[in-house]
Design a protein around this motif. Structure first.
Motif, PDB file in Angstrom:
ATOM      1  N   THR A 104       0.828  -1.206   0.000  1.00 46.67           N
ATOM      2  CA  THR A 104       0.000   0.000   0.000  1.00 46.67           C
ATOM      3  C   THR A 104       0.863   1.258   0.000  1.00 46.67           C
ATOM      4  O   THR A 104       1.790   1.394   0.800  1.00 46.67           O
ATOM      5  N   GLN A 105       0.555   2.158  -0.919  1.00 43.85           N
ATOM      6  CA  GLN A 105       1.230   3.439  -1.014  1.00 43.85           C
ATOM      7  C   GLN A 105       0.376   4.507  -0.318  1.00 43.85           C
ATOM      8  O   GLN A 105      -0.823   4.625  -0.584  1.00 43.85           O
ATOM      9  N   LEU A 106       0.990   5.264   0.554  1.00 46.67           N
ATOM     10  CA  LEU A 106       0.293   6.338   1.260  1.00 46.67           C
ATOM     11  C   LEU A 106       0.438   7.632   0.463  1.00 46.67           C
ATOM     12  O   LEU A 106       1.557   8.008   0.089  1.00 46.67           O
ATOM     13  N   PRO A 107      -0.678   8.307   0.163  1.00 46.79           N
ATOM     14  CA  PRO A 107      -0.580   9.555  -0.608  1.00 46.79           C
ATOM     15  C   PRO A 107       0.128  10.641   0.200  1.00 46.79           C
ATOM     16  O   PRO A 107      -0.023  10.739   1.425  1.00 46.79           O
ATOM     17  N   GLN A 476     -18.494  -4.029   2.719  1.00 44.46           N
ATOM     18  CA  GLN A 476     -17.959  -2.754   2.246  1.00 44.46           C
ATOM     19  C   GLN A 476     -18.479  -2.423   0.849  1.00 44.46           C
ATOM     20  O   GLN A 476     -18.766  -3.315   0.047  1.00 44.46           O
ATOM     21  N   VAL A 477     -18.610  -1.136   0.581  1.00 46.03           N
ATOM     22  CA  VAL A 477     -18.982  -0.639  -0.741  1.00 46.03           C
ATOM     23  C   VAL A 477     -17.863   0.291  -1.182  1.00 46.03           C
ATOM     24  O   VAL A 477     -17.682   1.373  -0.613  1.00 46.03           O
ATOM     25  N   THR A 478     -17.083  -0.145  -2.138  1.00 45.45           N
ATOM     26  CA  THR A 478     -15.929   0.638  -2.590  1.00 45.45           C
ATOM     27  C   THR A 478     -16.102   1.001  -4.056  1.00 45.45           C
ATOM     28  O   THR A 478     -16.898   0.395  -4.773  1.00 45.45           O
ATOM     29  N   GLY A 479     -15.342   1.996  -4.491  1.00 41.85           N
ATOM     30  CA  GLY A 479     -15.421   2.399  -5.882  1.00 41.85           C
ATOM     31  C   GLY A 479     -14.663   3.695  -6.109  1.00 41.85           C
ATOM     32  O   GLY A 479     -13.819   4.100  -5.287  1.00 41.85           O
ATOM     33  N   PHE A 480     -14.992   4.350  -7.215  1.00 43.88           N
ATOM     34  CA  PHE A 480     -14.290   5.594  -7.529  1.00 43.88           C
ATOM     35  C   PHE A 480     -14.507   6.635  -6.435  1.00 43.88           C
ATOM     36  O   PHE A 480     -13.621   7.441  -6.131  1.00 43.88           O
ATOM     37  N   HIS A 481     -15.676   6.613  -5.779  1.00 42.24           N
ATOM     38  CA  HIS A 481     -15.952   7.579  -4.720  1.00 42.24           C
ATOM     39  C   HIS A 481     -15.032   7.348  -3.520  1.00 42.24           C
ATOM     40  O   HIS A 481     -14.658   8.285  -2.815  1.00 42.24           O
ATOM     41  N   SER A 482     -14.656   6.052  -3.286  1.00 43.74           N
ATOM     42  CA  SER A 482     -13.750   5.746  -2.176  1.00 43.74           C
ATOM     43  C   SER A 482     -12.377   6.367  -2.399  1.00 43.74           C
ATOM     44  O   SER A 482     -11.700   6.773  -1.443  1.00 43.74           O
ATOM     45  N   LEU A 483     -11.940   6.410  -3.664  1.00 42.72           N
ATOM     46  CA  LEU A 483     -10.649   7.023  -3.966  1.00 42.72           C
ATOM     47  C   LEU A 483     -10.654   8.508  -3.602  1.00 42.72           C
ATOM     48  O   LEU A 483      -9.681   9.029  -3.041  1.00 42.72           O
ATOM     49  N   TYR A 484     -11.747   9.189  -3.931  1.00 44.87           N
ATOM     50  CA  TYR A 484     -11.842  10.610  -3.571  1.00 44.87           C
ATOM     51  C   TYR A 484     -11.824  10.780  -2.056  1.00 44.87           C
ATOM     52  O   TYR A 484     -11.150  11.667  -1.512  1.00 44.87           O
ATOM     53  N   GLN A 485     -12.555   9.912  -1.349  1.00 39.23           N
ATOM     54  CA  GLN A 485     -12.605  10.005   0.110  1.00 39.23           C
ATOM     55  C   GLN A 485     -11.223   9.748   0.715  1.00 39.23           C
ATOM     56  O   GLN A 485     -10.776  10.489   1.605  1.00 39.23           O
ATOM     57  N   ALA A 486     -10.539   8.690   0.219  1.00 39.67           N
ATOM     58  CA  ALA A 486      -9.210   8.379   0.752  1.00 39.67           C
ATOM     59  C   ALA A 486      -8.224   9.507   0.457  1.00 39.67           C
ATOM     60  O   ALA A 486      -7.389   9.862   1.312  1.00 39.67           O
ATOM     61  N   GLY A 487      -8.325  10.087  -0.736  1.00 40.29           N
ATOM     62  CA  GLY A 487      -7.442  11.198  -1.079  1.00 40.29           C
ATOM     63  C   GLY A 487      -7.688  12.412  -0.200  1.00 40.29           C
ATOM     64  O   GLY A 487      -6.738  13.082   0.257  1.00 40.29           O
ATOM     65  N   LEU A 488      -8.942  12.725   0.063  1.00 41.70           N
ATOM     66  CA  LEU A 488      -9.273  13.863   0.925  1.00 41.70           C
ATOM     67  C   LEU A 488      -8.820  13.603   2.359  1.00 41.70           C
ATOM     68  O   LEU A 488      -8.343  14.522   3.045  1.00 41.70           O
ATOM     69  N   GLU A 489      -8.965  12.370   2.837  1.00 37.48           N
ATOM     70  CA  GLU A 489      -8.517  12.051   4.195  1.00 37.48           C
ATOM     71  C   GLU A 489      -7.012  12.245   4.327  1.00 37.48           C
ATOM     72  O   GLU A 489      -6.527  12.716   5.368  1.00 37.48           O
ATOM     73  N   ALA A 490      -6.268  11.892   3.276  1.00 36.58           N
ATOM     74  CA  ALA A 490      -4.813  12.092   3.323  1.00 36.58           C
ATOM     75  C   ALA A 490      -4.454  13.571   3.357  1.00 36.58           C
ATOM     76  O   ALA A 490      -3.426  13.952   3.934  1.00 36.58           O
TER      77      ALA A 490
END
Length: 742
Positions: A104-107, A476-490
């Motif tokens: 796993t790469q951390l942004p 879990q429900v994952t998808g393109f929206h999860s990427l935005y959420q993970a990016g914003l959390e970082a």
């Protein structure tokens, strides 16, 4: 027959040459394949949609690896194992990538920030917890809440020969996993894992039933006929028919699957039936003074016509499966029909070769007379009490008909495996430690004027995901929206949820994902079409349950995403869900077509519309027995059982045709109906009993199989054969007496 006898050595040479030429096909056919191409027709719209999905997002047949322990898996030993495991898996040529703790790469923070790995040599458990604490979306994709389970998603490459190599590829993955973890620690799951398990058991059951079938036939022949040459005759018929069938099967590019694994036992049992009629007719004609060759050739002539037409009716029943919308049933029907036709061919080819050389048992005449006398006595007892047996038959019919409304169509692929199979126990372990994990893919296509990164689309997708997670059996429900959420959390930590409403923030995250994580972004966003992917993790369901679940998801999608995007199911699961509709259509089409073909052939053979009706209609009773028993026992119509009704109808009419043919012959020679019935039952009755017993035992043996498809096919066919036996010995005589009176 005399002409065939003269050519017997040339025929033997041709048979040997054909066997040599077909050997490569036989070897090719023995490779087990239960892939999608085996189940679905190449032009199936759902299959085309599936391939289109794979072209956009790659192979969706992923392997889920869950590593679980009673203590948290953040110890140095586990963390080091995660790191090494990931690199070994990524080194496999068939693995496209691994999503898990090991790589796993951390942004980085800000557009200028550089990403870094979650695990490095020497990373401690405390550092992992501290790093993931402000990144809940990322943490939930890697570890369970208690950190006792870690999940890896192993993505496999899309390759032209993937279906052929699936077993080999998954075995490589399993060996890598086994090098790092004990079996009780690591569990593999996924559609491909189920396929591989089915393939292995299909191969096991193929060998098992090939051996059991020949053992059964050997025992029956040894017990009944006590003649080695007759044993060679019958073994030769079914052996050659099976060999040539699989030679053609493999030469045409087909491989053994869940259904064709049944072909050996089907051909063995049906090959026995005609050969037993031939042998019993030869024994009936045999006298101490007549030449053995004359009796053998005369017996072959006597039974040729009824055997030809019973072959045609049985072939018609199997060919009725060509009306099914599923490739696996069509191929089974087509090659079973070929094998049955070959059984008849070899019955007569080997008959002219071997029967003239075989001696009849010493007690043939006495045994035949004794069996005939018992059949006549039973027949007279039956016809003397028509009201009792008619009432009993009506009550049985009504009781079985009451089970028909309880029938339902469904398929549960995992349920085909034994409960103790590792695939099943691993599946249960993953659900217990991680939760629902089977992926159901959805495609989100923004409406004109919208893009995936629009606030309205992203917010609606989160609303959809939140609503879906409240459903029973959804993880879990994952998808393109999860990427935005993970990016914003970082970037902003706890403010991420609030900033989802900022178009500027979403665009910034989108740019960062494209720069730092292009491969990850491509797994969820197809840039050329602007389509997004959402994966709903759920329990492994039956096809009927999955259809209902998909309908619910689409209703929620319409309510949440409807104004800004269209949502449709994609990937493997819609194909699986379609099986319910296909099974129902298969049962209806094949049964109606089988009835029409069998009736038409019987009418053409008997040349009497009334007698044809009397022959075919009572043989609907075993079909009623089959379907009624399924209803009462709660056995659903699925790929294993959808084909049985049409097969049973064509199979069970065989003995009745032998009866009617003999009955007609006696009527033409001036016998009264009563005399013709008694003479006929004395002539063919013992063989009918014998073939019915052999068929019942032969199909009952299938319940020893490992695959549920094999077990159910054997159990239900045996039940239907028992129903056919009752219909032939009780219902048919009553109907014949009533509608063909003195």
């Amino acid at each position: 027959m005399l002409y065939l006898h003269k050519l017997r050595y040339l025929l033997l040479l041709l048979i040997v040459a054909a066997c040599v030429a077909l050997w490569p096909g036989v070897k090719a056919a023995m490779v087990v394949d239960n892939s999608l191409s085996t189940w679905f027709l190449s032009g199936d719209p759902a299959l085309r949609e599936y391939h289109a999905f794979q072209q956009r997002f790659g192979n969706d047949e992923v392997v889920i690896l869950a590593v679980h322990d009673v203590q948290p898996v953040l110890s140095p030993k586990y963390l080091a194992a995660f790191w090494h495991l990931t690199r070994e898996l990524e080194a496999l040529p068939a693995v496209a990538g691994v999503n898990g703790p090991g790589n796993t790469q951390l942004p980085g923070r800000g557009l200028a920030g550089s990403s870094r790995q979650l695990l490095m040599p020497g990373t401690t458990a405390a550092e992992v917890r501290q790093t993931l604490h402000p990144l809940p979306t990322l943490r939930q994709s890697l570890f369970s809440d208690d950190y006792r389970t870690a999940r890896f998603i192993i993505r496999l490459r899309q390759m032209p020969d993937f279906d052929d190599r699936r077993g080999e590829i998954l075995a490589q993955v399993q060996r890598v996993v086994d090098r790092h973890f004990r079996p009780e620690q690591a569990h593999l799951g996924g559609v491909g894992i189920v396929y591989a398990g089915l393939n292995a058991l299909s191969q096991h059951d193929f060998g098992l039933f090939l051996g059991l079938g020949y053992l059964l036939m050997f025992g029956v022949l040894l017990l009944i006929y006590r003649n080695l040459l007759l044993l060679v005759y019958m073994l030769g018929i079914v052996g050659l028919a099976t060999y040539v069938t699989f030679g053609v099967y493999g030469a045409l590019g087909y491989r053994v699957n869940l259904m064709t694994v049944l072909l050996p036992i089907v051909l063995i049992l049906l090959g026995i039936m005609d050969s037993m009629h031939v042998i019993n007719e030869r024994n009936r004609l045999r006298t101490p003074t007549s030449p053995a060759r004359h009796d053998a050739l005369q017996a072959l002539r006597n039974v040729f016509a009824p055997c030809l037409f019973t072959m045609l009716t049985t072939v018609a029943g199997f060919l009725a499966l060509l009306s099914c919308p599923m490739a696996i049933l069509r191929n089974f029907g087509m090659f079973a029909a070929l094998g049955i036709a070959l059984c008849l061919v070899f019955t007569f080819l080997l008959g002219v070769l071997l029967l003239p050389l075989a001696k009849a048992p010493a007690r043939t005449a006495a045994a035949t007379h004794s069996a005939a006398s018992r059949m006549v006595a039973f027949y007279q007892y039956l016809l003397a009490r028509p009201r009792f047996f008619a009432t009993l038959s009506v009550l049985l019919t009504l009781a079985l008909a009451a089970g028909l409304p309880r029938l339902r169509s469904d398929t549960y692929t995992l349920g085909y495996l034994p409960a103790t199979h590792r695939v099943v126990t691993d599946h249960e372990a993953i659900e217990a430690s991680w939760g629902p994990y089977m992926p159901l893919e959805l495609l989100v296509e923004p409406r004109p004027g919208h893009t995936l990164s629009d606030v309205a689309v992203v917010q609606a997708t989160f609303t959809f995901a939140d609503s879906v997670r409240r459903l029973s059996g959804v993880g879990q429900v994952t998808g393109f929206h999860s990427l935005y959420q993970a990016g914003l959390e970082a970037q902003v930590g706890r403010k991420a949820t609030r900033l989802r409403a900022s178009q500027g923030a979403l665009h910034a995250v989108e740019r960062q994902l494209g720069l730092e994580f292009p491969a990850l972004l491509a797994q969820f966003v197809h840039a050329p079409s602007g389509t997004g992917r959402v994966t709903v993790s759920g329990r492994m369901l039956s096809a009927r349950q999955l259809t209902a679940k998909v309908d619910t998801l689409l209703q929620i999608a319409q309510a949440t995403l409807g104004p800004v995007a269209t949502v449709r199911p994609a990937g493997y699961q819609p194909l699986y869900a379609n099986i319910v509709a296909y099974v129902t259509e298969s049962q209806t089409n094949s049964l109606l077509l089988s009835f029409g073909l069998v009736f038409a052939l019987t009418w053409a053979f008997i040349r009497s519309f009334r007698l044809a009706l009397l022959t075919v209609v009572p043989n609907l009773f075993p079909v009623l027995v089959l379907l009624g028993a399924m209803g009462w026992l709660g056995i659903p119509l699925d790929t294993a059982t959808a084909s049985i009704a049409s097969i049973v109808l064509s199979l069970c009419v065989d003995d009745t045709i032998h009866f009617v043919y003999s009955y007609q012959q006696h009527r033409r020679h001036g016998f009264t109906p009563a005399q013709a019935r008694l003479t006929t039952i004395a002539h063919v009755g013992p063989t009918i009993v014998l073939t019915s017993v052999v068929l019942f035992l032969g199909y009952a043996v299938m319940t020893l199989g490992s695959l549920k498809t094999v077990q159910l096919f054997g159990l239900l066919t045996a039940i239907a054969v028992a129903g056919a036996f009752y219909g032939e010995l009780v219902i048919f005589p009553l109907v014949l007496k009533k509608y063909d009176p003195e």
